[in-house]
Design an enzyme around this catalytic site. Structure first.
Site, PDB file in Angstrom:
ATOM      1  N   ASP A  47       0.835  -1.190   0.000  1.00  0.00           N
ATOM      2  CA  ASP A  47       0.000   0.000   0.000  1.00  0.00           C
ATOM      3  C   ASP A  47       0.878   1.250   0.000  1.00  0.00           C
ATOM      4  OD1 ASP A  47      -2.325  -1.520   0.145  1.00  0.00           O
ATOM      5  OD2 ASP A  47      -2.296  -1.540   2.338  1.00  0.00           O
ATOM      6  N   PRO A  48       0.389   2.360  -0.558  1.00  0.00           N
ATOM      7  CA  PRO A  48       1.187   3.595  -0.547  1.00  0.00           C
ATOM      8  C   PRO A  48       1.663   4.001   0.853  1.00  0.00           C
ATOM      9  CG  PRO A  48      -0.649   3.838  -2.057  1.00  0.00           C
ATOM     10  CD  PRO A  48      -0.852   2.509  -1.361  1.00  0.00           C
TER      11      PRO A  48
END
Length: 300
Positions: A47-48
């Site tokens: 995930d970012p």
């Protein structure tokens, strides 16, 4: 005659210690640009907001991506108790709150249900495909989905620390397809206090560890120079979990053309293995009666 591919025919693995705030696809693009590589891919999305090991394959190493995607992975993460969010992490909006807080003993007991072979419902904001569309795209449009549970093997999940009553630090080793955010969400639900991930770090994936990783600053500094290849790890590292067989010179020639080739040594019939000549990987395939029947051939 086919069109020539743009870029260098460089092959190998680049291990990036991903910072928060950037997506996995953007990291892959940056690595490909820095190396001027013809082809790139990655094994296991982060995930970012997550940090840690993102393994990027270049060239022929992309043929070994499934092996790393299927490998065990190690995570550290912090769970915040008392709130559920739309994304199951701190990036989302709070949708419910609770004043309850679990004891260490309650957390330890609840973790037992999350070890071994479990079923896990992916977060609404995830890359799971729903009728051809990504769940995160549908979630952004306000669509609520009934996502099907997916199997996950959790080898290890332990309470590693308790900074305060509102938080717990956990360590997890799991197989392919695990969502740490779902673990935090479901643990909070099991404890009756709600929960989400505050931060998440992947320490290792298969044979690749965070201390092997380079930074985005390293990529910027060395981009386009001969020194950039110092960040490259050999394709063969991705084959560490498979037995290696030495090919004969004649077998190597046949394997190079995608045909079964003679190898030295013996394995149970049908075992997946890789063949090498002088330490250089030639192919991955199945051992059958003194030959390796290739499923993937490396052209370097």
């Amino acid at each position: 005659m086919g069109r020539a591919k743009k870029g260098r025919p460089v092959s190998g693995w680049v291990i990036v210690d991903k910072p928060a705030g950037i997506g996995s696809t953007n990291i892959v693009g940056k690595v490909r640009w820095a190396f001027g590589a013809q082809k790139a891919g990655h094994a296991g999305t982060l995930d970012p907001a997550a940090t840690g090991v993102l393994a990027v394959a270049l060239g022929e190493a992309t043929k070994t991506v499934p092996l790393i995607t299927d490998a065990m992975k190690g995570y550290r993460f912090r769970v915040t108790f008392g709130a559920a969010t739309t994304t199951d992490d701190a990036e989302g909006s709070v949708i419910a709150r609770s004043d309850l807080r679990p004891t260490d003993a309650q957390i330890e007991t609840a973790l037992n249900a999350f070890r071994g072979d479990i079923l896990q419902v992916p977060p609404q904001v995830s890359a799971v495909k729903v009728e051809g569309e990504r769940a995160y795209d549908l979630a952004r449009e306000g669509v609520e989905m009934d996502l099907a549970p997916r199997p996950l093997y959790v080898e290890r999940l332990v309470l590693a620390g308790r900074p305060d009553a509102d938080h717990a630090d956990l360590e997890m080793v799991c197989g392919k397809g695990g969502y740490v955010r779902a673990i935090a969400r479901d643990l909070g639900a099991a404890l009756g206090c709600l929960g989400h991930v505050q931060w998440l770090r992947r320490d290792w994936t298969g044979p690749f560890r965070a201390d092997m990783g380079c930074s985005l600053e390293d990529l910027d500094r060395l981009a386009g120079t001969p020194e950039i290849d110092s960040l490259l790890h050999p394709l063969e590292l991705a084959l560490a979990d498979l037995p290696e067989l030495q090919a004969t010179p004649e077998g190597a020639a046949r394997l190079g053309h995608g045909n079964p080739g003679q190898v030295l040594g013996h394995l149970p019939y049908g075992t997946e293995a890789w063949a090498s000549l002088n330490g250089r990987a030639l192919a991955v395939g199945r051992y059958m009666g003194g030959e390796l029947h290739p499923s993937r051939v490396f052209n370097r």
